[in-house]
Design a protein around this motif. Structure first.
Motif, mmCIF file in Angstrom:
data_model
loop_
_atom_site.group_PDB
_atom_site.id
_atom_site.type_symbol
_atom_site.label_atom_id
_atom_site.label_comp_id
_atom_site.label_asym_id
_atom_site.label_seq_id
_atom_site.Cartn_x
_atom_site.Cartn_y
_atom_site.Cartn_z
ATOM 1 N N TRP A 73 -47.406 -14.365 -117.423
ATOM 2 C CA TRP A 73 -47.773 -15.680 -117.938
ATOM 3 C C TRP A 73 -47.915 -16.726 -116.838
ATOM 4 N N GLU A 74 -47.687 -16.344 -115.600
ATOM 5 C CA GLU A 74 -47.701 -17.331 -114.519
ATOM 6 C C GLU A 74 -49.097 -17.850 -114.223
ATOM 7 N N SER A 75 -50.108 -17.074 -114.499
ATOM 8 C CA SER A 75 -51.483 -17.499 -114.253
ATOM 9 C C SER A 75 -52.371 -16.931 -115.355
ATOM 10 N N VAL A 76 -52.764 -17.790 -116.282
ATOM 11 C CA VAL A 76 -53.553 -17.365 -117.437
ATOM 12 C C VAL A 76 -54.762 -18.272 -117.553
ATOM 13 N N ASP A 77 -55.917 -17.690 -117.894
ATOM 14 C CA ASP A 77 -57.100 -18.504 -118.160
ATOM 15 C C ASP A 77 -57.716 -18.067 -119.481
ATOM 16 N N THR A 78 -58.785 -18.722 -119.870
ATOM 17 C CA THR A 78 -59.370 -18.463 -121.180
ATOM 18 C C THR A 78 -60.002 -17.084 -121.293
ATOM 19 N N ASP A 79 -60.252 -16.425 -120.186
ATOM 20 C CA ASP A 79 -60.849 -15.096 -120.230
ATOM 21 C C ASP A 79 -59.799 -13.993 -120.196
ATOM 22 N N GLY A 80 -58.538 -14.366 -120.032
ATOM 23 C CA GLY A 80 -57.546 -13.315 -119.811
ATOM 24 C C GLY A 80 -56.295 -13.406 -120.638
ATOM 25 N N TRP A 81 -56.329 -14.020 -121.811
ATOM 26 C CA TRP A 81 -55.108 -14.166 -122.604
ATOM 27 C C TRP A 81 -54.645 -12.844 -123.214
ATOM 28 N N ALA A 82 -55.590 -11.939 -123.520
ATOM 29 C CA ALA A 82 -55.236 -10.699 -124.212
ATOM 30 C C ALA A 82 -54.359 -9.797 -123.343
ATOM 31 N N GLY A 83 -54.640 -9.737 -122.063
ATOM 32 C CA GLY A 83 -53.844 -8.903 -121.157
ATOM 33 C C GLY A 83 -52.389 -9.340 -121.093
ATOM 34 N N PRO A 84 -52.131 -10.638 -120.848
ATOM 35 C CA PRO A 84 -50.742 -11.095 -120.842
ATOM 36 C C PRO A 84 -50.015 -10.883 -122.170
ATOM 37 N N ALA A 122 -42.604 -19.795 -121.842
ATOM 38 C CA ALA A 122 -43.634 -19.092 -121.079
ATOM 39 C C ALA A 122 -44.771 -18.617 -121.978
ATOM 40 N N VAL A 123 -44.431 -18.070 -123.139
ATOM 41 C CA VAL A 123 -45.457 -17.550 -124.045
ATOM 42 C C VAL A 123 -46.296 -18.685 -124.623
ATOM 43 N N PHE A 124 -45.638 -19.704 -125.140
ATOM 44 C CA PHE A 124 -46.366 -20.837 -125.715
ATOM 45 C C PHE A 124 -47.213 -21.525 -124.653
ATOM 46 N N GLY A 125 -46.635 -21.775 -123.488
ATOM 47 C CA GLY A 125 -47.381 -22.430 -122.417
ATOM 48 C C GLY A 125 -48.561 -21.610 -121.949
ATOM 49 N N GLY A 126 -48.374 -20.284 -121.861
ATOM 50 C CA GLY A 126 -49.465 -19.425 -121.427
ATOM 51 C C GLY A 126 -50.617 -19.422 -122.408
ATOM 52 N N LEU A 127 -50.312 -19.397 -123.690
ATOM 53 C CA LEU A 127 -51.369 -19.412 -124.705
ATOM 54 C C LEU A 127 -52.110 -20.750 -124.716
ATOM 55 N N VAL A 128 -51.372 -21.836 -124.566
ATOM 56 C CA VAL A 128 -52.024 -23.150 -124.509
ATOM 57 C C VAL A 128 -52.889 -23.257 -123.256
ATOM 58 N N ALA A 130 -54.384 -20.914 -121.885
ATOM 59 C CA ALA A 130 -55.553 -20.060 -122.100
ATOM 60 C C ALA A 130 -56.578 -20.718 -123.013
ATOM 61 N N GLY A 131 -56.231 -21.862 -123.591
ATOM 62 C CA GLY A 131 -57.186 -22.584 -124.405
ATOM 63 C C GLY A 131 -56.888 -22.611 -125.886
ATOM 64 N N TRP A 132 -55.815 -21.966 -126.322
ATOM 65 C CA TRP A 132 -55.474 -21.999 -127.734
ATOM 66 C C TRP A 132 -54.939 -23.370 -128.111
ATOM 67 N N ALA A 133 -55.278 -23.838 -129.300
ATOM 68 C CA ALA A 133 -54.675 -25.054 -129.827
ATOM 69 C C ALA A 133 -53.177 -24.818 -130.001
ATOM 70 N N ARG A 134 -52.404 -25.887 -129.908
ATOM 71 C CA ARG A 134 -50.954 -25.743 -129.934
ATOM 72 C C ARG A 134 -50.466 -25.090 -131.230
ATOM 73 N N GLY A 135 -51.077 -25.447 -132.358
ATOM 74 C CA GLY A 135 -50.697 -24.826 -133.623
ATOM 75 C C GLY A 135 -50.996 -23.340 -133.641
ATOM 76 N N ASP A 136 -52.179 -22.958 -133.122
ATOM 77 C CA ASP A 136 -52.536 -21.544 -133.050
ATOM 78 C C ASP A 136 -51.590 -20.794 -132.120
ATOM 79 N N ILE A 140 -49.401 -17.570 -133.126
ATOM 80 C CA ILE A 140 -49.586 -16.290 -132.432
ATOM 81 C C ILE A 140 -48.267 -15.815 -131.827
ATOM 82 N N GLY A 141 -47.528 -16.735 -131.222
ATOM 83 C CA GLY A 141 -46.228 -16.366 -130.665
ATOM 84 C C GLY A 141 -45.291 -15.843 -131.736
#
Length: 233
Positions: A73-84, A122-128, A130-136, A140-141
């Protein structure tokens, strides 16, 4: 001075002994009296490190959560959320499968436990990120936690006995069920991997392009000239 017959108590030693006791005999086996006997000390000496049994249980649970790898989760972008998400779920399950008797306590939530809060952050921050809305990201978490906990709580394959006669007469579709226990690990891990793939791919289809985080109010305005006709003076 002569050395004490038993090693001096420490939080680490108490937590390790408590975890081993829960792993081998279950949550109900953990008591101050029993733990003191295992450690070879008097019961009151434990209170110098843990004021209550609840504090001790929190420390034991947090020790297990600390085994979960969060580096993905240390480095996540919008193209790579599924891997983490996938790597974290596998690491989380591995920690819980090693200590299944603690899953019911873990399912109650992070409370004040440092490692548990660090994981949630870490999980919530990584998903956000990656571009996910905070509610989503929250949903997901939670979804992944439900799935991981359920997969670690028990064994599907281990729930069938090795006796073909039990199934053959009245349950025609379970003619091979007596063989499941023999393949317990492959069945359970295969089911987890199947479900994990389905969840991640399903989220990808449902939300194919998580939106990128909206720039804050301090972001510099665009330098592009306005379009359309100029207002008349």
């Amino acid at each position: 001075m002569a050395r004490p017959r038993n090693p001096l108590l420490s939080r680490e030693r108490i937590v390790a002994a408590a975890l081993e006791l829960v792993d081998t005999e279950g949550l109900t086996a953990l008591s101050t009296r029993r733990l003191a006997a295992v450690l070879g000390v008097s019961g009151p000496s434990l209170y110098n490190h843990f004021a209550t049994k609840e504090q001790l249980m929190d420390a034991v649970v947090d020790e297990v959560v600390g085994e979960v790898d969060l580096s993905m989760w240390e480095s996540v972008d919008t193209d790579g959320w599924a891997g983490p998400v996938t790597a974290w779920a596998r690491s989380y399950r591995a920690a819980l499968v090693a200590h299944p008797n603690l899953v019911p306590v873990l399912a109650q939530g992070p409370g004040r436990r440092a490692n548990s809060l660090r994981l949630a952050d870490a999980v919530f921050g990584g998903l956000v990120d990656a571009g996910w809305a905070r509610g989503d990201a929250t949903r997901i978490g939670a979804l992944m936690r439900y799935f991981v906990y359920g997969s670690a709580l028990g064994s599907f394959a281990g729930g069938f006995v090795d006796d073909q006669e039990i199934y053959a007469a009245e349950y025609p579709h379970l003619g091979q069920a007596h063989l499941l226990a023999e393949h317990r690990r492959s069945v359970d891990e295969g089911a987890f991997e199947t479900g994990l793939t389905a969840l991640v791919e399903g989220l990808s289809r449902q939300y194919p392009h998580p939106r990128r985080p909206t720039p804050g109010p301090s972001a510099a305005p665009s330098a592009a000239p306005p379009t359309g006709p100029r207002p008349r003076p």
